[in-house]
Design a protein around this motif. Structure first.
Motif, PDB file in Angstrom:
ATOM      1  N   GLY A   1      -2.256   8.898   5.978  1.00  0.00           N
ATOM      2  CA  GLY A   1      -3.551   8.549   5.422  1.00  0.00           C
ATOM      3  C   GLY A   1      -3.405   7.605   4.239  1.00  0.00           C
ATOM      4  N   PHE A   2      -4.343   6.680   4.123  1.00  0.00           N
ATOM      5  CA  PHE A   2      -4.333   5.679   3.060  1.00  0.00           C
ATOM      6  C   PHE A   2      -4.501   6.328   1.691  1.00  0.00           C
ATOM      7  N   VAL A   3      -3.711   5.856   0.728  1.00  0.00           N
ATOM      8  CA  VAL A   3      -3.825   6.339  -0.649  1.00  0.00           C
ATOM      9  C   VAL A   3      -4.293   5.219  -1.574  1.00  0.00           C
ATOM     10  N   ALA A   4      -3.579   4.085  -1.553  1.00  0.00           N
ATOM     11  CA  ALA A   4      -3.916   2.986  -2.458  1.00  0.00           C
ATOM     12  C   ALA A   4      -3.313   1.693  -1.931  1.00  0.00           C
ATOM     13  N   THR A   5      -3.913   0.575  -2.361  1.00  0.00           N
ATOM     14  CA  THR A   5      -3.384  -0.727  -2.004  1.00  0.00           C
ATOM     15  C   THR A   5      -3.558  -1.700  -3.163  1.00  0.00           C
ATOM     16  N   ILE A   6      -2.736  -2.740  -3.183  1.00  0.00           N
ATOM     17  CA  ILE A   6      -2.787  -3.750  -4.234  1.00  0.00           C
ATOM     18  C   ILE A   6      -2.537  -5.104  -3.590  1.00  0.00           C
ATOM     19  N   ASP A   7      -3.259  -6.123  -4.061  1.00  0.00           N
ATOM     20  CA  ASP A   7      -3.111  -7.436  -3.441  1.00  0.00           C
ATOM     21  C   ASP A   7      -1.826  -8.104  -3.921  1.00  0.00           C
TER      22      ASP A   7
ATOM     23  N   THR B   1      -2.423   5.339 -10.078  1.00  0.00           N
ATOM     24  CA  THR B   1      -2.484   3.915 -10.366  1.00  0.00           C
ATOM     25  C   THR B   1      -1.408   3.192  -9.563  1.00  0.00           C
ATOM     26  N   ILE B   2      -1.838   2.215  -8.776  1.00  0.00           N
ATOM     27  CA  ILE B   2      -0.886   1.391  -8.036  1.00  0.00           C
ATOM     28  C   ILE B   2      -0.636   0.115  -8.833  1.00  0.00           C
ATOM     29  N   SER B   3       0.599  -0.333  -8.841  1.00  0.00           N
ATOM     30  CA  SER B   3       0.940  -1.558  -9.548  1.00  0.00           C
ATOM     31  C   SER B   3       2.138  -2.197  -8.861  1.00  0.00           C
ATOM     32  N   ARG B   4       2.490  -3.394  -9.303  1.00  0.00           N
ATOM     33  CA  ARG B   4       3.637  -4.082  -8.743  1.00  0.00           C
ATOM     34  C   ARG B   4       4.226  -5.027  -9.763  1.00  0.00           C
ATOM     35  N   ASP B   5       5.507  -5.273  -9.616  1.00  0.00           N
ATOM     36  CA  ASP B   5       6.219  -6.249 -10.433  1.00  0.00           C
ATOM     37  C   ASP B   5       6.913  -7.190  -9.455  1.00  0.00           C
ATOM     38  N   ASN B   6       6.287  -8.322  -9.204  1.00  0.00           N
ATOM     39  CA  ASN B   6       6.840  -9.246  -8.206  1.00  0.00           C
ATOM     40  C   ASN B   6       8.182  -9.826  -8.640  1.00  0.00           C
ATOM     41  N   ALA B   7       8.401  -9.936  -9.929  1.00  0.00           N
ATOM     42  CA  ALA B   7       9.689 -10.445 -10.413  1.00  0.00           C
ATOM     43  C   ALA B   7      10.824  -9.483 -10.075  1.00  0.00           C
ATOM     44  N   LYS B   8      10.493  -8.195  -9.979  1.00  0.00           N
ATOM     45  CA  LYS B   8      11.489  -7.176  -9.645  1.00  0.00           C
ATOM     46  C   LYS B   8      11.425  -6.755  -8.181  1.00  0.00           C
TER      47      LYS B   8
ATOM     48  N   ALA C   1       0.832  -1.197   0.000  1.00  0.00           N
ATOM     49  CA  ALA C   1       0.000   0.000   0.000  1.00  0.00           C
ATOM     50  C   ALA C   1       0.867   1.247   0.000  1.00  0.00           C
ATOM     51  N   TRP C   2       0.246   2.348  -0.342  1.00  0.00           N
ATOM     52  CA  TRP C   2       0.874   3.660  -0.232  1.00  0.00           C
ATOM     53  C   TRP C   2       0.036   4.523   0.706  1.00  0.00           C
TER      54      TRP C   2
END
Length: 124
Positions: free
Chosen positions: A46-52, A69-76, A35-36
């Protein structure tokens, strides 16, 4: 336990864009919800965004919907927050946070792992 390091903050004019990054180490990043949060002087974070964990589900606070836009790259082992159409009220210190479950109210106390924060300043 995962450690988190944010980067990408800076000074931007209103209407501009920034992309924040959150680099994770010391743990299995894909095992954590990310999350951010944002903190301004004299206020709690304060909460901004979250991603599972897999990146399929996201949630945003109302004030940033359609712009961030929240995103993630689990490989990185890295998470991101793309911030577009920035407003002066978006300014603050942005923190990356992690926990092991998704959902709930996304309170600051729900998250056990935190980065050191990165400053975002938006000039009008």
């Amino acid at each position: 336990q995962v450690q988190l390091v944010e980067s990408g903050g800076g000074l931007v004019q209103a209407g501009g864009s920034l992309r924040l990054s959150c680099a994770a180490s010391g743990g299995t990043f894909s095992g954590y919800v990310m999350a951010w949060f944002r903190q301004t002087p004299g206020k709690e974070r304060g909460f901004v965004a979250t991603i599972d964990r897999g990146g399929a589900s996201t949630s945003y606070t109302d004030s940033v919907k359609g712009r961030f836009t929240i995103s993630r790259d689990n490989a990185k082992n890295t998470g991101y927050l793309q911030m577009n159409s920035l407003k002066p009220e978006d300014a603050g210190v942005y923190y990356c946070a992690a926990r092991t479950y998704y959902g709930g109210r996304n309170l600051e106390t729900d998250y056990s792992r935190w980065g050191q924060g990165t400053q975002v300043t938006v000039s009008s």
